[in-house]
Design an enzyme around this catalytic site. Structure first.
Site, PDB file in Angstrom:
ATOM      1  N   GLU A 257      12.307  -1.256   3.755  1.00 29.05           N
ATOM      2  CA  GLU A 257      11.891   0.149   3.842  1.00 29.05           C
ATOM      3  C   GLU A 257      13.026   1.052   3.334  1.00 29.05           C
ATOM      4  OE1 GLU A 257       9.166   1.681   4.626  1.00 29.05           O
ATOM      5  OE2 GLU A 257       7.917   0.325   5.820  1.00 29.05           O
TER       6      GLU A 257
ATOM      7  N   HIS B 260       6.129   9.737   1.020  1.00 30.63           N
ATOM      8  CA  HIS B 260       4.891  10.455   1.375  1.00 30.63           C
ATOM      9  C   HIS B 260       4.822  11.850   0.786  1.00 30.63           C
ATOM     10  CE1 HIS B 260       4.085   7.795   5.205  1.00 30.63           C
ATOM     11  NE2 HIS B 260       4.520   7.092   4.171  1.00 30.63           N
TER      12      HIS B 260
ATOM     13  N   GLU C 239      -0.003  -1.282   5.628  1.00 34.23           N
ATOM     14  CA  GLU C 239       1.068  -0.890   6.544  1.00 34.23           C
ATOM     15  C   GLU C 239       0.938   0.565   6.935  1.00 34.23           C
ATOM     16  OE1 GLU C 239       4.995   0.848   7.659  1.00 34.23           O
ATOM     17  OE2 GLU C 239       3.710   1.332   5.940  1.00 34.23           O
ATOM     18  N   GLU C 240       0.509   1.399   5.982  1.00 39.08           N
ATOM     19  CA  GLU C 240       0.473   2.839   6.208  1.00 39.08           C
ATOM     20  C   GLU C 240      -0.608   3.266   7.200  1.00 39.08           C
ATOM     21  OE1 GLU C 240       2.740   4.669   5.301  1.00 39.08           O
ATOM     22  OE2 GLU C 240       3.625   4.017   3.415  1.00 39.08           O
TER      23      GLU C 240
ATOM     24  N   ASP D 139       0.822  -1.216   0.000  1.00 37.38           N
ATOM     25  CA  ASP D 139       0.000   0.000   0.000  1.00 37.38           C
ATOM     26  C   ASP D 139       0.853   1.261   0.000  1.00 37.38           C
ATOM     27  OD1 ASP D 139       0.691  -0.776   2.699  1.00 37.38           O
ATOM     28  OD2 ASP D 139      -0.666   0.769   3.438  1.00 37.38           O
TER      29      ASP D 139
END
Length: 384
Positions: free
Chosen positions: A164, A358, A136-137, A74
């Site tokens: 990550e 992000h 996950e977010e 995601d």
């Protein structure tokens, strides 16, 4: 060239708009198809909604001691972000690949899929597992469900690399993330007679003051030599809403707060202390005036952190694969601690920088992707 194949895979992955509010099933099936072409045993685990799924796959014979390569499918929304190009149509400029999820964390997934032939070779000596999760977010929801299933299985992987975006630097610790919403129900009345009501906002403020006291205690509890920045478990009061007017005793209040624990002991300490304060102090006072008064806590998410360990075979493996000899700690949360809770040694290392995650024009450089491919390619000859 392998980088060209991986670039094309990343373009495919970015084209799936897997924002956490939407289904991730199409991208999971895409990944499953690629894994099955090299003979992996693939499981697609659809959640109760029927719209989200985790994927767990294995190359090699199913036995203990395998290595998990972990990533989440995601991505965060692009709403109100000013992108130079379509965030779901990968664009290459000046050696950088732009698109939502390019570094967080479809770049690592693409590197895994672009290395499947080499990973199949590595799996002849040690099983290679793939764990690609949903949501996950928004609280590591998929990974929490996945680890529950893995805990019940007889085959136990030993190591986990979470890809990550760390600029391919090695990290063996990350803080946890616990988020709560607390709702206070009081008794309204005229402000001229405060003793006849239960002011929900006042009790919420007292709850917050207790959190501030615990914040100071967490500084004192911080272990010497902590490698986190800041070194201690932190608390944050994110929002407080409540009340009606200047002259009305507030009947309701809602508080949002979070904790970033450096270890499980701190998490349990804070939870225990605040629960005792509610049960032993606040509720008795509130209910002495209004028996129907109450305090209800909703857990938005509780994800344990990755606790740094002196002995960590996953970290040492990545040292051997990358030539590094130093590991750091990060304050942001990952799924690593969930895999550690199963008894695995876990490490965080992946292409791209968290500084690009992000944000508009998120990117991962081709140089970083090439480093990730090199790391994964060396697994075939690794003996650690």
């Amino acid at each position: 060239m392998r980088i060209d194949t991986t670039r094309a895979i990343l373009s495919d992955l970015i084209a799936y708009p897997t924002i956490s509010t939407d289904s991730n099933l199409p991208i999971i099936h895409y990944i499953a198809d690629r894994l099955e072409t090299v003979g992996a045993a693939v499981e697609v685990m659809v959640d109760e909604s029927g719209h989200k799924a985790n994927l767990f796959a294995t190359l090699g014979a199913p036995r203990d001691g395998g290595l998990v390569l972990s990533g989440h499918s995601d991505v965060v929304p692009v709403t109100d972000q000013d992108w130079t190009s379509d965030p779901f149509d990968m664009t290459e400029r000046d050696g950088k690949l732009y698109g939502r999820g390019a570094c967080d964390m479809k770049g690592f997934i693409a590197a895994c899929l672009g290395s499947l032939d080499l990973l199949a070779e590595a799996a002849k000596t040690r099983p290679i597992h793939f764990a690609f999760t949903h949501d996950e977010e928004v609280g590591c929801l998929g990974a929490q469900e996945l680890v529950k299933l893995l805990a019940k299985r007889p085959v136990k992987p030993a190591l986990c690399i979470i890809g990550e975006p760390t600029s391919m630097q090695v990290f063996d610790g990350n803080k946890g993330c616990c988020e709560y919403t607390v709702r206070f129900e009081g008794l309204p009345g005229h402000s001229s007679a405060p003793e006849k009501g239960v002011n929900a906002v006042e009790y919420a403020v007292r709850y917050i003051n207790r959190l501030f006291e615990l914040r100071a205690e967490l500084v004192r509890r911080c272990p010497e030599g902590s490698r986190f920045d800041p070194p201690q478990t932190t608390l944050n009061v994110g929002a407080l809403k409540g009340g009606i007017s200047h002259n009305v005793i507030a009947p309701r209040a809602e508080l949002a707060w979070e904790m970033r624990p450096i270890n499980a002991a701190d998490m349990e300490f804070v939870k225990g202390e605040i629960a005792s304060y509610v049960e032993d102090t606040l509720l008795p006072e509130m209910r002495a005036i209004a028996p129907e008064a109450g305090i209800a806590t909703e857990t938005i998410g509780e994800v344990v952190g990755l606790e740094p360990m002196d002995d960590n075979a996953a970290r040492d493996l990545v040292f051997a694969l990358t030539g590094q000899n130093h590991a750091g700690c990060v304050a942001f949360n990952t799924e690593a601690g969930l895999f550690q809770s199963l008894g695995m040694d876990a490490v965080i290392c992946g292409p791209g920088s968290i500084e690009q995650a992000h944000k508009a024009d998120e990117f991962v450089s081709l140089e970083q992707m090439d480093q990730a491919l090199t790391m994964l390619g060396r697994l075939a000859s690794a003996r650690t």
